[in-house]
Design a protein around this motif. Structure first.
Motif, PDB file in Angstrom:
ATOM      1  N   ILE A  51       0.863  -1.126  -0.009  1.00 16.36           N
ATOM      2  CA  ILE A  51      -0.013   0.082  -0.097  1.00 16.36           C
ATOM      3  C   ILE A  51       0.905   1.126   0.020  1.00 16.36           C
ATOM      4  O   ILE A  51       1.859   1.344   0.951  1.00 16.36           O
ATOM      5  CB  ILE A  51      -0.953  -0.158   1.171  1.00 16.36           C
ATOM      6  CG1 ILE A  51      -1.949  -1.183   1.206  1.00 16.36           C
ATOM      7  CG2 ILE A  51      -1.542   1.336   1.251  1.00 16.36           C
ATOM      8  CD1 ILE A  51      -2.538  -1.270   2.423  1.00 16.36           C
ATOM      9  N   PHE A  52       0.714   2.035  -0.916  1.00 15.96           N
ATOM     10  CA  PHE A  52       1.507   3.472  -1.022  1.00 15.96           C
ATOM     11  C   PHE A  52       0.639   4.592  -1.022  1.00 15.96           C
ATOM     12  O   PHE A  52      -0.457   4.786  -1.467  1.00 15.96           O
ATOM     13  CB  PHE A  52       2.032   3.348  -2.468  1.00 15.96           C
ATOM     14  CG  PHE A  52       3.213   2.089  -2.749  1.00 15.96           C
ATOM     15  CD1 PHE A  52       4.558   2.486  -2.461  1.00 15.96           C
ATOM     16  CD2 PHE A  52       2.935   0.845  -2.931  1.00 15.96           C
ATOM     17  CE1 PHE A  52       5.361   1.535  -2.552  1.00 15.96           C
ATOM     18  CE2 PHE A  52       3.936  -0.047  -3.308  1.00 15.96           C
ATOM     19  CZ  PHE A  52       5.027   0.225  -3.002  1.00 15.96           C
ATOM     20  N   ASP A  53       1.171   5.576  -0.467  1.00 12.33           N
ATOM     21  CA  ASP A  53       0.621   6.784  -0.140  1.00 12.33           C
ATOM     22  C   ASP A  53       1.173   7.652  -1.454  1.00 12.33           C
ATOM     23  O   ASP A  53       2.401   8.329  -1.247  1.00 12.33           O
ATOM     24  CB  ASP A  53       1.214   7.474   0.989  1.00 12.33           C
ATOM     25  CG  ASP A  53       0.587   9.071   1.428  1.00 12.33           C
ATOM     26  OD1 ASP A  53      -0.458   9.241   0.473  1.00 12.33           O
ATOM     27  OD2 ASP A  53       0.922   9.626   2.416  1.00 12.33           O
ATOM     28  N   ILE A  54       0.571   7.898  -2.707  1.00 14.17           N
ATOM     29  CA  ILE A  54       0.980   8.377  -3.904  1.00 14.17           C
ATOM     30  C   ILE A  54       0.548   9.735  -3.844  1.00 14.17           C
ATOM     31  O   ILE A  54      -0.773  10.192  -3.662  1.00 14.17           O
ATOM     32  CB  ILE A  54       0.704   7.721  -4.970  1.00 14.17           C
ATOM     33  CG1 ILE A  54       0.981   6.185  -4.744  1.00 14.17           C
ATOM     34  CG2 ILE A  54       1.281   8.515  -6.154  1.00 14.17           C
ATOM     35  CD1 ILE A  54       2.667   5.974  -5.038  1.00 14.17           C
ATOM     36  N   ALA A  55       1.328  10.673  -3.791  1.00 17.75           N
ATOM     37  CA  ALA A  55       1.225  12.380  -3.789  1.00 17.75           C
ATOM     38  C   ALA A  55       1.577  13.095  -5.047  1.00 17.75           C
ATOM     39  O   ALA A  55       2.817  12.267  -5.738  1.00 17.75           O
ATOM     40  CB  ALA A  55       1.462  12.806  -2.586  1.00 17.75           C
ATOM     41  N   ASN A  56       1.381  14.343  -5.304  1.00 27.43           N
ATOM     42  CA  ASN A  56       1.767  15.117  -6.223  1.00 27.43           C
ATOM     43  C   ASN A  56       3.076  15.627  -5.764  1.00 27.43           C
ATOM     44  O   ASN A  56       3.352  15.935  -4.582  1.00 27.43           O
ATOM     45  CB  ASN A  56       0.961  16.297  -6.582  1.00 27.43           C
ATOM     46  CG  ASN A  56       0.812  17.015  -5.254  1.00 27.43           C
ATOM     47  OD1 ASN A  56      -0.079  16.527  -4.310  1.00 27.43           O
ATOM     48  ND2 ASN A  56       1.263  18.491  -5.287  1.00 27.43           N
ATOM     49  N   ALA A  57       4.196  15.494  -6.319  1.00 30.57           N
ATOM     50  CA  ALA A  57       5.478  15.762  -5.964  1.00 30.57           C
ATOM     51  C   ALA A  57       6.058  17.308  -6.257  1.00 30.57           C
ATOM     52  O   ALA A  57       6.937  17.900  -5.576  1.00 30.57           O
ATOM     53  CB  ALA A  57       6.691  14.999  -6.880  1.00 30.57           C
ATOM     54  N   GLU A  58       4.968  18.250  -6.710  1.00 34.02           N
ATOM     55  CA  GLU A  58       5.218  19.468  -6.789  1.00 34.02           C
ATOM     56  C   GLU A  58       4.146  20.311  -6.256  1.00 34.02           C
ATOM     57  O   GLU A  58       3.158  19.890  -5.993  1.00 34.02           O
ATOM     58  CB  GLU A  58       5.191  19.709  -8.226  1.00 34.02           C
ATOM     59  CG  GLU A  58       6.269  18.962  -9.184  1.00 34.02           C
ATOM     60  CD  GLU A  58       6.062  19.223 -10.803  1.00 34.02           C
ATOM     61  OE1 GLU A  58       6.803  19.413 -11.372  1.00 34.02           O
ATOM     62  OE2 GLU A  58       4.918  18.766 -11.209  1.00 34.02           O
ATOM     63  N   ARG A  59       4.623  21.499  -5.733  1.00 32.49           N
ATOM     64  CA  ARG A  59       3.939  22.440  -5.080  1.00 32.49           C
ATOM     65  C   ARG A  59       3.917  23.741  -5.866  1.00 32.49           C
ATOM     66  O   ARG A  59       2.709  24.591  -5.913  1.00 32.49           O
ATOM     67  CB  ARG A  59       4.429  22.686  -3.723  1.00 32.49           C
ATOM     68  CG  ARG A  59       4.448  21.504  -2.847  1.00 32.49           C
ATOM     69  CD  ARG A  59       3.246  21.017  -2.366  1.00 32.49           C
ATOM     70  NE  ARG A  59       3.554  19.849  -1.182  1.00 32.49           N
ATOM     71  CZ  ARG A  59       3.642  18.815  -1.502  1.00 32.49           C
ATOM     72  NH1 ARG A  59       3.866  18.354  -2.730  1.00 32.49           N
ATOM     73  NH2 ARG A  59       4.076  17.773  -0.569  1.00 32.49           N
ATOM     74  N   LEU A  60       4.796  24.079  -6.674  1.00 34.25           N
ATOM     75  CA  LEU A  60       5.196  25.441  -7.123  1.00 34.25           C
ATOM     76  C   LEU A  60       5.123  25.270  -8.661  1.00 34.25           C
ATOM     77  O   LEU A  60       5.767  24.215  -9.039  1.00 34.25           O
ATOM     78  CB  LEU A  60       6.551  25.919  -6.511  1.00 34.25           C
ATOM     79  CG  LEU A  60       6.796  27.250  -6.989  1.00 34.25           C
ATOM     80  CD1 LEU A  60       5.949  28.265  -6.142  1.00 34.25           C
ATOM     81  CD2 LEU A  60       8.299  27.478  -6.415  1.00 34.25           C
ATOM     82  N   GLY A  61       4.664  26.184  -9.289  1.00 34.74           N
ATOM     83  CA  GLY A  61       4.834  26.344 -10.637  1.00 34.74           C
ATOM     84  C   GLY A  61       3.638  25.998 -11.709  1.00 34.74           C
ATOM     85  O   GLY A  61       3.735  26.261 -12.930  1.00 34.74           O
ATOM     86  N   GLN A  62       2.605  25.246 -10.848  1.00 34.44           N
ATOM     87  CA  GLN A  62       1.564  24.898 -11.526  1.00 34.44           C
ATOM     88  C   GLN A  62       0.267  25.149 -10.857  1.00 34.44           C
ATOM     89  O   GLN A  62       0.558  25.193  -9.649  1.00 34.44           O
ATOM     90  CB  GLN A  62       1.502  23.360 -12.012  1.00 34.44           C
ATOM     91  CG  GLN A  62       2.721  22.824 -13.045  1.00 34.44           C
ATOM     92  CD  GLN A  62       2.404  21.557 -13.447  1.00 34.44           C
ATOM     93  OE1 GLN A  62       1.463  21.002 -14.043  1.00 34.44           O
ATOM     94  NE2 GLN A  62       3.351  20.523 -13.008  1.00 34.44           N
ATOM     95  N   SER A  63      -0.667  25.113 -11.135  1.00 33.98           N
ATOM     96  CA  SER A  63      -1.996  25.567 -10.532  1.00 33.98           C
ATOM     97  C   SER A  63      -2.435  24.396  -9.804  1.00 33.98           C
ATOM     98  O   SER A  63      -2.134  23.219  -9.964  1.00 33.98           O
ATOM     99  CB  SER A  63      -3.201  26.325 -11.221  1.00 33.98           C
ATOM    100  OG  SER A  63      -3.720  25.149 -12.331  1.00 33.98           O
ATOM    101  N   GLU A  64      -3.539  24.424  -8.861  1.00 34.70           N
ATOM    102  CA  GLU A  64      -4.007  23.371  -7.890  1.00 34.70           C
ATOM    103  C   GLU A  64      -4.730  22.490  -8.976  1.00 34.70           C
ATOM    104  O   GLU A  64      -4.451  21.091  -8.958  1.00 34.70           O
ATOM    105  CB  GLU A  64      -5.059  23.711  -7.128  1.00 34.70           C
ATOM    106  CG  GLU A  64      -4.456  24.415  -5.949  1.00 34.70           C
ATOM    107  CD  GLU A  64      -4.383  26.064  -6.362  1.00 34.70           C
ATOM    108  OE1 GLU A  64      -3.854  26.861  -5.316  1.00 34.70           O
ATOM    109  OE2 GLU A  64      -4.544  26.512  -7.590  1.00 34.70           O
TER     110      GLU A  64
END
Length: 515
Positions: free
Chosen positions: A469-482
């Motif tokens: 079981i993996f907790d997969i998340a977005n690696a980026e916070r900056l540079g793109q919109s939500e």
């Protein structure tokens, strides 16, 4: 020690002249004299006629500091006092003595942002600066310089902002950290582009129900951060209709309120004032019977919610909420060293839209002023994002009604305590079963290509506790919109589930070929 170019040339010129005067030779193996600061001598005895090709006591090797410039011992001995003073006095890039208050970073590892970017020059430039809230450089770097050696968790970026002004006043340390961590080079706008969609902190309106076109990043350069919280732009793709793979979807954003210092420096009175501001929003707006017919307000999940102070919780309630991954933990060494854990748990609390089974949660005065969570079982990312977006809109509306707003930087978007957590300040994740895929060679590299990341506690396929079981998340916070980040999640997680299905069918999959 870093030595000025003029001083190096003068010293080397003097050495060459002295060598010529005694009929010797000075071999210069490399001209780059600015790498290190130590001097070492050889121990073997060799005739000076052999020259520098063989180490001898005749030659002094100023190792790495000169990139192996070999100087005759006769010269160095004759200039012994000058040489010792030259190589032993700590200097910065301006050839000035280092400030005696400069922190000792010698034992910091190679991954330390402080060791990388807090140079004596930067320290001297920033140490006397303050923001309007009285934030100093020492407030920013306290988490790195005060954390006990070997503490868990490790130092991380070891830099925390004290308020929104810190990102400008202390840009000489924060900008390099931002660029390194987020893999962007931050550049200034030369002129205003009227074709830009939206402004930082503003939802971009969408007249149609079409997905937002992808925005290309120009060679990792960021001029301005944009926000789009409109669910109409989110892809309609159903990731796991059968419910066999995705266990839970969870999204959270961090927000800070303008006018209040951030957690490392906020006073006890200010923290209580911020808590009362939030409590007024709950009691006067979100549970106001006069708004009972507001459909958008009801859909936000705020109606009928409850705010609970940590100080008022029973021990059983406190432990239960933590066990259910709803409430934050008590501060660890990192929070304490950064001054975030002061007065714990005074003026800390949690908002639940439903005490028994909440799908919207807000944390008050933990690391950031506010952290807002939306969650649900299964993989309906659109529904979770819609709830989050509407709650944020209503929260912002309540704050503006009272003369407050979120902290938004014109270039970085939403700013918070940690420079890791700005831009969108969004983390969207799914708990997904990838038992076979997670053990394949190249799994981590595949996540990188899909611009995703996995929580480390689930990643070790060789561990006896490996569950798949993996907790997969977005690696980026900056540079793109939500919206762009959510769409990246949908596309990426969809690829992962498809690969897992192929492995279940017995197919062979080469992850290096997946792009």
């Amino acid at each position: 020690m870093t030595v000025s170019s003029a001083a190096k040339k003068a010293f080397l010129s003097k050495a060459v002249s002295a060598t010529a005067a005694v009929g010797g030779s000075c071999a210069i193996l490399c001209h780059n004299w600015y790498k290190d600061d130590h001097v070492c001598t050889s121990t073997s005895e060799t005739s000076s006629t052999e020259g520098p090709s063989t180490a001898s006591s005749y030659w002094m090797n100023v190792s790495r500091a000169t990139q192996n410039i070999l100087l005759p011992m006769s010269f160095l001995q004759s200039q012994r006092t000058a040489c010792e003073e030259f190589f032993s006095t700590p200097k910065n890039q301006s050839n000035q003595p280092v400030d005696p208050s400069f922190p000792d970073l010698s034992r910091f590892g190679s991954h330390s942002y402080l060791k990388r970017y807090l140079t004596p020059v930067v320290y001297a430039k920033l140490k006397d600066k303050t923001t309007s809230n009285g934030v100093t450089l020492e407030d920013l770097i306290r988490s790195g310089t005060c954390l006990p050696w070997g503490a868990n968790p490790p130092r991380g970026t070891a830099v925390y902002a004290g308020d929104d002004e810190s990102y400008d006043v202390f840009a000489d340390i924060l900008v390099p950290v931002l660029e390194d961590y987020h893999h962007f080079r931050l550049v200034q706008n030369k002129k205003r582009n009227n074709n830009n969609k939206g402004t930082p902190g503003t939802v971009v309106p969408t007249p149609t129900n079409q997905p937002e076109p992808p925005r290309r990043r120009s060679e990792g350069m960021l001029r301005r951060q944009f926000t789009n919280l409109n669910p109409n732009y989110v892809l309609q793709q159903k990731l796991d209709p059968s419910g066999d793979y995705i266990l839970q979807t969870r999204m959270r954003v961090a927000r800070s309120i303008k006018g209040f210092p951030f957690s490392p420096v906020i006073t006890r009175a200010q923290r209580r004032e911020l808590e009362q501001l939030f409590l007024d929003c709950v009691q006067e707006d979100w549970n106001n019977p006069s708004d009972a017919e507001d459909d958008i307000f009801n859909d936000s999940g705020l109606r009928g919610g409850t705010y609970i102070r940590v100080m008022d919780m029973t021990n059983e309630q406190h432990e239960d909420l933590i066990a259910r991954h709803i409430l934050f933990h008590d501060p660890d060494e990192y929070n304490i060293s950064a001054n975030i854990g002061r007065d714990w748990p005074d003026a800390r609390g949690i908002f639940l839209n439903n005490v028994e089974k909440p799908d919207l949660v807000m944390w008050i005065n933990k690391e950031d002023h506010l952290r807002i969570f939306s969650m649900s079982n299964g993989g309906d990312l659109l529904a979770v994002f819609t709830r989050l977006s509407r709650a944020l809109a209503k929260l912002e509306e309540s704050l503006k009604k009272r003369g407050y707003s979120f902290c938004v930087h014109p270039r970085y978007g939403f700013v918070n305590t940690s420079p890791e957590n700005l831009g969108t300040a969004l983390r969207a994740s799914v708990f997904v079963k990838l038992y076979r895929l997670g053990q394949q060679p190249g799994f981590d590299e595949l996540l990188d290509r899909l611009r995703l990341e996995a929580s480390s506690r689930f990643k070790n396929a060789k561990s006896s506790r490996y569950s798949g079981i993996f907790d997969i998340a977005n690696a980026e916070r900056l540079g793109q919109s939500e919206v762009q980040l959510i769409n990246t999640m949908i596309n990426g997680v969809g690829r992962l589930i498809d690969l897992e299905k192929r492995l279940e069918r017995g197919e062979k999959v080469n992850l290096d070929e997946i792009r």
